[in-house]
Design a protein around this motif. Structure first.
Motif, mmCIF file in Angstrom:
data_model
loop_
_atom_site.group_PDB
_atom_site.id
_atom_site.type_symbol
_atom_site.label_atom_id
_atom_site.label_comp_id
_atom_site.label_asym_id
_atom_site.label_seq_id
_atom_site.Cartn_x
_atom_site.Cartn_y
_atom_site.Cartn_z
ATOM 1 N N GLU A 144 -16.144 37.541 11.088
ATOM 2 C CA GLU A 144 -17.596 37.515 11.247
ATOM 3 C C GLU A 144 -18.353 38.193 10.120
ATOM 4 N N TYR A 145 -17.770 39.236 9.507
ATOM 5 C CA TYR A 145 -18.515 39.983 8.500
ATOM 6 C C TYR A 145 -17.999 39.812 7.080
ATOM 7 N N VAL A 146 -16.825 39.264 6.906
ATOM 8 C CA VAL A 146 -16.295 39.022 5.563
ATOM 9 C C VAL A 146 -16.258 37.521 5.289
ATOM 10 N N LEU A 147 -15.615 36.797 6.190
ATOM 11 C CA LEU A 147 -15.511 35.352 6.017
ATOM 12 C C LEU A 147 -16.771 34.619 6.476
ATOM 13 N N LEU A 148 -17.594 35.282 7.271
ATOM 14 C CA LEU A 148 -18.849 34.704 7.785
ATOM 15 C C LEU A 148 -18.588 33.396 8.510
ATOM 16 N N ALA A 149 -17.552 33.403 9.329
ATOM 17 C CA ALA A 149 -17.124 32.174 10.005
ATOM 18 C C ALA A 149 -17.472 32.173 11.486
ATOM 19 N N SER A 150 -18.429 32.994 11.887
ATOM 20 C CA SER A 150 -18.704 33.144 13.315
ATOM 21 C C SER A 150 -19.176 31.853 13.977
ATOM 22 N N GLU A 151 -19.729 30.932 13.190
ATOM 23 C CA GLU A 151 -20.225 29.675 13.764
ATOM 24 C C GLU A 151 -19.288 28.497 13.510
ATOM 25 N N GLU A 152 -18.173 28.748 12.841
ATOM 26 C CA GLU A 152 -17.272 27.642 12.544
ATOM 27 C C GLU A 152 -16.529 27.189 13.799
ATOM 28 N N PRO A 153 -16.384 25.874 13.980
ATOM 29 C CA PRO A 153 -15.697 25.355 15.180
ATOM 30 C C PRO A 153 -14.294 25.927 15.373
ATOM 31 N N LEU A 154 -13.545 26.083 14.277
ATOM 32 C CA LEU A 154 -12.181 26.616 14.381
ATOM 33 C C LEU A 154 -12.191 28.013 14.983
ATOM 34 N N TYR A 155 -13.111 28.848 14.499
ATOM 35 C CA TYR A 155 -13.172 30.222 14.999
ATOM 36 C C TYR A 155 -13.676 30.258 16.442
ATOM 37 N N LEU A 156 -14.707 29.495 16.732
ATOM 38 C CA LEU A 156 -15.251 29.474 18.089
ATOM 39 C C LEU A 156 -14.220 28.988 19.104
ATOM 40 N N ARG A 157 -13.382 28.042 18.657
ATOM 41 C CA ARG A 157 -12.359 27.485 19.546
ATOM 42 C C ARG A 157 -11.296 28.520 19.882
ATOM 43 N N HIS A 158 -11.001 29.393 18.921
ATOM 44 C CA HIS A 158 -9.899 30.344 19.113
ATOM 45 C C HIS A 158 -10.390 31.794 19.189
ATOM 46 N N LYS A 159 -11.698 31.995 19.332
ATOM 47 C CA LYS A 159 -12.253 33.347 19.365
ATOM 48 C C LYS A 159 -11.591 34.184 20.455
ATOM 49 N N ILE A 334 -30.774 43.207 3.275
ATOM 50 C CA ILE A 334 -30.913 41.795 3.657
ATOM 51 C C ILE A 334 -29.818 41.030 2.917
ATOM 52 N N PRO A 335 -28.588 41.040 3.439
ATOM 53 C CA PRO A 335 -27.471 40.424 2.711
ATOM 54 C C PRO A 335 -27.630 38.918 2.610
ATOM 55 N N GLN A 336 -27.098 38.377 1.508
ATOM 56 C CA GLN A 336 -27.203 36.946 1.256
ATOM 57 C C GLN A 336 -25.841 36.265 1.202
ATOM 58 N N VAL A 337 -24.855 36.924 0.607
ATOM 59 C CA VAL A 337 -23.552 36.283 0.425
ATOM 60 C C VAL A 337 -22.411 37.284 0.589
ATOM 61 N N PHE A 338 -21.259 36.795 0.966
ATOM 62 C CA PHE A 338 -19.941 37.409 0.908
ATOM 63 C C PHE A 338 -19.925 38.874 1.324
ATOM 64 N N ASP A 339 -19.486 39.785 0.438
ATOM 65 C CA ASP A 339 -19.222 41.163 0.849
ATOM 66 C C ASP A 339 -20.487 41.958 1.156
ATOM 67 N N GLU A 340 -21.660 41.391 0.851
ATOM 68 C CA GLU A 340 -22.900 42.105 1.140
ATOM 69 C C GLU A 340 -23.097 42.321 2.640
ATOM 70 N N PHE A 341 -22.553 41.428 3.462
ATOM 71 C CA PHE A 341 -22.677 41.585 4.908
ATOM 72 C C PHE A 341 -21.879 42.794 5.390
ATOM 73 N N MET A 342 -20.721 43.034 4.761
ATOM 74 C CA MET A 342 -19.936 44.212 5.119
ATOM 75 C C MET A 342 -20.660 45.475 4.665
ATOM 76 N N GLY A 343 -21.264 45.422 3.483
ATOM 77 C CA GLY A 343 -22.027 46.565 3.000
ATOM 78 C C GLY A 343 -23.194 46.889 3.920
ATOM 79 N N ALA A 344 -23.869 45.838 4.379
ATOM 80 C CA ALA A 344 -25.004 46.041 5.287
ATOM 81 C C ALA A 344 -24.554 46.697 6.582
ATOM 82 N N LEU A 345 -23.402 46.291 7.079
ATOM 83 C CA LEU A 345 -22.888 46.865 8.317
ATOM 84 C C LEU A 345 -22.528 48.334 8.124
#
Length: 414
Positions: A144-159, A334-345
């Motif tokens: 969710e915070y590095v790969l930013l895949a929280s909305e991807e079908p694969l992740y949602l299916r196996h969350k 206000i993160p925009q890409v990749f590792d910035e979301f981890m920094g924001a957290l």
């Protein structure tokens, strides 16, 4: 005195954190050859290092995607650059006969050349460190915070299933291994981190998330500001006694005109004075009318402005966050890409600022965040606490001591 080869990444956010370390190494008598791209020659040579060019072979950038595709593209990029740079520079590095090699964690070619020469290799995390052990402890954090895949079908299916991350990494390992003729590898640690027997982390355990999974091969050195000689025509005489808000979204990101406009709408004609850095790639003609209380430039001297700022509105790059913490300036991230979301957290969890989760926040969200950070002294107190933890970690003197000590060892490369 030892001869050292350093392999860097040609991005300001990766070069700037290394300058103090390189300067300290040179002060301690080490002869440092720093490989980077030509635009960084001047600031590298100011440290006392000898600049060496990648000869146009390296050009790091951003891939604005998410999920498996982004991970694959980035892994492929590093593997491809590793192959071409090792081939092009092998003879040159061999002729230098270095005693040890230090490399950015993204510079896999540094690790491979150290192994070929059978000399110590040291990996340096100029960005926010993310290692495989963090994902094993909390796979959802990675997804969710590095790969930013929280909305991807694969992740949602196996969350909720603990092995989703592992299956993803195993699949990526097979794809990369097949293309480059490599045996199975740990993609996160071996490619994205280029982990060695000594790994330097420019942070403190107090600020790092999941710090308990970092073993003794990871040395947390804290963070120190290294004064940069920056030629700029910034009008410091125009700054007055109003609260100063500094806004910058990095040197790479551009085409953020909507975000700039929100900043204009919220802060324009307010009681604040605002300095906004747009980045060298942004066309100034593409933004709307600039409010009278704004100073807008393509590039500004960040360290000098942080010395005077009350709030920093940032994209959340590692360089920006660490420099803000060292300057005791609370952030709105206000993160925009990749590792910035981890920094924001990490900023949010440490209480050193506010993490706005929408890459394009509403005017109300930004206005409320500015009000909170300016009115609540706890944010600044927490910045001071983290700054103290950086100092307590030992700083560049401690890092140099560890490097020189490790560089004298005989290291067994696997």
């Amino acid at each position: 005195m030892s001869r050292v080869v350093f392999f860097g990444v040609d991005l300001h956010g990766h070069v700037n954190p290394t300058l103090g370390l390189i300067h300290k190494l040179c002060e301690n008598g080490e002869e440092v050859y720093y490989y980077c791209s030509e635009p960084f020659r001047e600031k590298i040579e100011q440290t006392g290092a000898i600049f060496r060019s990648y000869q146009g072979l390296l050009s790091f950038g951003r891939h604005n995607g998410t999920g498996m595709e982004t991970l694959l593209v980035f892994a492929d990029f590093i593997m491809d650059k590793c192959r071409s740079i090792v081939e092009a520079l092998r003879d040159e590095v061999c002729e230098l006969q270095p005693d040890y090699i230090i490399h950015d964690s993204f510079c896999l070619w540094g690790k491979e050349l150290a192994a070929e020469l059978q000399i110590p290799g040291i990996s340096l995390f100029a960005n926010f460190p993310f290692i495989d052990e963090m994902a094993q402890k909390d796979p959802a954090f990675f997804m969710e915070y590095v790969l930013l895949a929280s909305e991807e079908p694969l992740y949602l299916r196996h969350k909720g299933q603990h092995d989703v991350y592992r299956k993803l990494m195993d699949k990526l390992s097979r794809v990369i291994g097949t293309k480059y003729g490599k045996p199975p590898m740990n993609v996160m640690n071996d490619i994205f981190c280029s982990k060695e027997q000594l790994n330097l982390v420019f942070s403190s355990r107090e600020f790092q998330v999941y710090e308990e999974v970092f073993d003794d091969t990871h040395v947390f050195c804290g963070y120190e500001l290294y004064p940069r000689v920056e030629s700029t025509d910034f009008p410091f005489e125009a700054l007055d006694d109003r609260p100063l808000i500094y806004i910058a979204f990095g040197t790479i990101l551009h085409n953020l005109s909507e975000l700039y406009q929100i900043c204009f709408d919220v802060l324009g004609e307010s009681k604040y004075q605002v300095v906004m850095s747009l980045g060298m790639e942004t066309d100034l003609s593409c933004i709307g009318p600039v409010p009278d209380n704004f100073i807008v430039q393509s590039y500004v001297p960040q360290l000098k402005l942080l010395n005077r700022a009350d709030v920093f509105i940032t994209h959340g790059g590692a360089n920006s966050i660490y420099e803000s913490l060292c300057s005791v300036v609370p952030m709105i991230v206000i993160p925009q890409v990749f590792d910035e979301f981890m920094g924001a957290l990490m900023v949010e969890r440490s209480g050193t600022g506010i993490y706005l989760r929408d890459p394009l926040p509403t005017k109300e969200q930004l206005s409320e965040a500015v009000k909170q950070v300016l009115e609540k002294p706890l944010y600044q107190d927490n910045c001071e606490r983290i700054r103290h933890s950086f100092k307590a970690a030992g700083g560049m003197d401690f890092a140099v001591q560890k490097i020189i000590q490790f560089g004298k060892q005989k290291v067994c490369h696997e």
